[in-house]
Design an enzyme around this catalytic site. Structure first.
Site, PDB file in Angstrom:
ATOM      1  N   HIS A  77      37.207  37.974  35.719  1.00 19.83           N
ATOM      2  CA  HIS A  77      35.748  37.830  35.645  1.00 19.83           C
ATOM      3  C   HIS A  77      35.071  39.106  35.181  1.00 19.83           C
ATOM      4  CE1 HIS A  77      36.423  39.062  39.929  1.00 19.83           C
ATOM      5  NE2 HIS A  77      35.363  39.834  39.724  1.00 19.83           N
ATOM      6  N   HIS A 116      31.319  45.522  36.897  1.00 18.50           N
ATOM      7  CA  HIS A 116      32.768  45.763  36.767  1.00 18.50           C
ATOM      8  C   HIS A 116      33.442  44.628  36.011  1.00 18.50           C
ATOM      9  CE1 HIS A 116      32.712  43.476  40.688  1.00 18.50           C
ATOM     10  NE2 HIS A 116      33.797  42.933  40.182  1.00 18.50           N
ATOM     11  N   GLU A 118      38.315  46.191  38.576  1.00 17.78           N
ATOM     12  CA  GLU A 118      38.873  45.528  39.753  1.00 17.78           C
ATOM     13  C   GLU A 118      40.189  44.895  39.334  1.00 17.78           C
ATOM     14  OE1 GLU A 118      36.498  42.171  41.088  1.00 17.78           O
ATOM     15  OE2 GLU A 118      37.514  42.088  43.016  1.00 17.78           O
TER      16      GLU A 118
HETATM   17 CO    CO Z   1      34.663  41.197  41.140  1.00 13.36          CO
END
Ligand code: CO
Length: 134
Positions: free
Chosen positions: A7, A79, A130
């Protein structure tokens, strides 16, 4: 090591407005709103087929998103999340290469109930990364 883009997270100053923008203006499939008190955020995922967006809104006083939104008042990309097969193996390889892991360095449970780690943005072209074990 990294595989699919899981994502792109966008911090937003108004979650209802952001959900309406993606659902009603852009016609995307927006999932339910979930509070993640351990991470200090409320999230809503937008399913795009090949990847997802994570709309992030601050939750609580110590939210990590709060200062980001003070600097980026209309919101912004916060992020990127890449999938990895084995988060411990990925972490150890990154540490060996001199990369910095944020926090304790131990994986936490992320928005999908899977282990995640965050990597220092200064080590990755100014982008907070991440990693999520799939
Ligand atoms: Co995230």
């Amino acid at each position: 090591m990294i595989e699919k883009l899981n994502h792109v997270a966008i911090a937003v100053p108004d979650l209802d407005k952001a959900i309406s923008l993606y659902r009603d203006v852009l016609g995307a499939d927006v999932a339910e709103v979930v509070d993640l008190p351990a991470h200090g955020v409320t999230v809503a995922f937008v399913n795009l087929g090949n990847t997802k967006l994570e709309l992030l809104y601050p939750l609580g006083h110590k939210s990590p998103i709060k200062s980001f939104l003070e600097k980026n008042v209309s919101g912004g990309i916060h992020h990127l999340c890449y999938e990895v097969e084995d988060i411990f193996k990925a972490r150890d390889q990154l540490v060996e290469k001199g990369m910095r892991i944020l926090g304790s360095g131990e994986p936490a449970t992320g928005a999908h109930g899977k282990p995640v780690l965050f990597l220092h943005p200064k080590d990755f072209c100014g982008t907070l990364i991440e990693l999520e074990q799939i």
